[in-house]
Design a protein around this motif. Sequence first.
Motif, PDB file in Angstrom:
ATOM      1  N   PRO A   1       0.821  -1.309  -0.105  1.00  0.00           N
ATOM      2  CA  PRO A   1      -0.181   0.057  -0.144  1.00  0.00           C
ATOM      3  C   PRO A   1       0.627   1.277  -0.243  1.00  0.00           C
ATOM      4  CG  PRO A   1      -0.138  -1.126   2.272  1.00  0.00           C
ATOM      5  CD  PRO A   1       0.643  -2.187   1.254  1.00  0.00           C
ATOM      6  N   ILE A   2       1.943   1.218   0.364  1.00  0.00           N
ATOM      7  CA  ILE A   2       3.146   2.320   0.295  1.00  0.00           C
ATOM      8  C   ILE A   2       3.286   2.840  -1.274  1.00  0.00           C
ATOM      9  CG2 ILE A   2       5.361   3.230   0.920  1.00  0.00           C
ATOM     10  CD1 ILE A   2       3.411   2.761   3.192  1.00  0.00           C
ATOM     11  N   LEU A   3       3.340   1.803  -2.062  1.00  0.00           N
ATOM     12  CA  LEU A   3       3.601   2.115  -3.335  1.00  0.00           C
ATOM     13  C   LEU A   3       2.505   2.398  -4.144  1.00  0.00           C
ATOM     14  CD1 LEU A   3       6.555  -0.974  -3.926  1.00  0.00           C
ATOM     15  CD2 LEU A   3       7.032   1.512  -3.388  1.00  0.00           C
ATOM     16  N   ALA A   4       1.588   1.729  -4.189  1.00  0.00           N
ATOM     17  CA  ALA A   4       0.510   1.678  -5.066  1.00  0.00           C
ATOM     18  C   ALA A   4      -0.862   0.966  -4.656  1.00  0.00           C
ATOM     19  CB  ALA A   4       0.726   1.167  -6.551  1.00  0.00           C
ATOM     20  N   ALA A   5      -1.868   1.588  -5.277  1.00  0.00           N
ATOM     21  CA  ALA A   5      -3.156   0.815  -4.849  1.00  0.00           C
ATOM     22  C   ALA A   5      -3.996   0.582  -6.324  1.00  0.00           C
ATOM     23  CB  ALA A   5      -4.050   1.820  -4.046  1.00  0.00           C
ATOM     24  N   ALA A   6      -4.753  -0.397  -6.386  1.00  0.00           N
ATOM     25  CA  ALA A   6      -5.759  -0.401  -7.561  1.00  0.00           C
ATOM     26  C   ALA A   6      -6.506   0.750  -7.776  1.00  0.00           C
ATOM     27  CB  ALA A   6      -6.416  -1.926  -7.397  1.00  0.00           C
ATOM     28  N   ASP A   7      -6.712   0.973  -9.129  1.00  0.00           N
ATOM     29  CA  ASP A   7      -7.353   1.989  -9.536  1.00  0.00           C
ATOM     30  C   ASP A   7      -8.372   1.411 -10.583  1.00  0.00           C
ATOM     31  OD1 ASP A   7      -7.735   5.254  -9.089  1.00  0.00           O
ATOM     32  OD2 ASP A   7      -8.013   4.619 -11.235  1.00  0.00           O
ATOM     33  N   ALA A   8      -9.854   1.753 -10.391  1.00  0.00           N
ATOM     34  CA  ALA A   8     -10.530   1.297 -11.384  1.00  0.00           C
ATOM     35  C   ALA A   8     -10.553   1.989 -12.888  1.00  0.00           C
ATOM     36  CB  ALA A   8     -12.025   1.520 -10.986  1.00  0.00           C
TER      37      ALA A   8
ATOM     38  N   CYS B   1       7.551  -4.900   9.997  1.00  0.00           N
ATOM     39  CA  CYS B   1       7.037  -5.415  11.655  1.00  0.00           C
ATOM     40  C   CYS B   1       6.369  -6.924  11.770  1.00  0.00           C
ATOM     41  CB  CYS B   1       6.200  -4.234  12.065  1.00  0.00           C
ATOM     42  SG  CYS B   1       6.734  -2.694  11.999  1.00  0.00           S
ATOM     43  N   TYR B   2       6.311  -7.213  12.896  1.00  0.00           N
ATOM     44  CA  TYR B   2       5.614  -8.431  13.391  1.00  0.00           C
ATOM     45  C   TYR B   2       4.314  -8.228  14.234  1.00  0.00           C
ATOM     46  CZ  TYR B   2      10.123 -10.973  12.929  1.00  0.00           C
ATOM     47  OH  TYR B   2      11.406 -11.616  12.435  1.00  0.00           O
TER      48      TYR B   2
ATOM     49  N   LYS C   1       4.665  -2.661   7.761  1.00  0.00           N
ATOM     50  CA  LYS C   1       3.816  -1.970   9.070  1.00  0.00           C
ATOM     51  C   LYS C   1       2.492  -1.454   8.626  1.00  0.00           C
ATOM     52  CE  LYS C   1       4.300   1.274  12.833  1.00  0.00           C
ATOM     53  NZ  LYS C   1       5.284   2.318  13.476  1.00  0.00           N
ATOM     54  N   GLN C   2       2.206  -0.640   7.682  1.00  0.00           N
ATOM     55  CA  GLN C   2       1.030  -0.348   7.435  1.00  0.00           C
ATOM     56  C   GLN C   2       0.058  -1.275   6.782  1.00  0.00           C
ATOM     57  OE1 GLN C   2       4.031   0.894   6.395  1.00  0.00           O
ATOM     58  NE2 GLN C   2       3.945   3.026   6.862  1.00  0.00           N
TER      59      GLN C   2
END
Length: 243
Positions: free
Chosen positions: A26-33, A103-104, A171-172
């Motif tokens: 999610p830091i790099l990119a997210a899907a977009d319709a 992270c854990y 982490k995110q």
Amino acid sequence: MKIAPDVVRAFTPTGKLRASINTGNPILAAADATHGARGVSVDLARGFAQRLGVELELLVFDTAIKSVEAVTQEQADIGFFAIDPKRGEGIHFTAAYVLIEGCYAVRNDSPIQANEQVDRPGTRVVVGKGSAYDLFLTRELKQATILRAPSSQAVVEMFLDQGAEVAAGVKQQLEADVLPLGNLRLLPGRFMVIQQAMGCPRSRGAEAAAALASYVEEMKRSGFVAEALQRHGITGAAVAPAA
């Protein structure tokens, strides 16, 4: 920054710049319709295509391993990945443009309280198959057992289904998956810093790699990366220092 015509040709064997985009981070990119994907990596890809003076084609994947394979197999001309020596066998990496944390997560009643307590016999750690933290933990964990989920998004689900002791991830992503459940917690600190970089196939040559590296440094220095992170509402990630 003027890019030589032979370098442009090295990046665009099909006449377009094909960018491999991983929406699993999610830091790099997210899907977009509408556009297939959006995010800082998409913005960087678009900027580099403009620099080359060519059309951009996005190749969107839902896992890091698929995105890496697209570049190493030369189905894509550039990509956005965490730097790792195994991946470096087929990819020329730039310096990092963003730093994020691995992270854990554990159950609230878990006896594990610190990162240093994870690598013990009988501890099962769930990771996203082929992710940067999978590659890192495969090298670093000596006593714990690694279980591989099909994607980073499936880590917490598999962790719960398998009754495993630890979930590992960005982490995110973990925060988004863990907080709504209420019965899980993140361990304090981080087990690694993930260095997100741009990369191209090694076959494209040293001049192409140098041009891409120079572009990334310019985008960090100019504030472009910081502005893109802010524009897309990304928190918890830091712009990497100059190389």
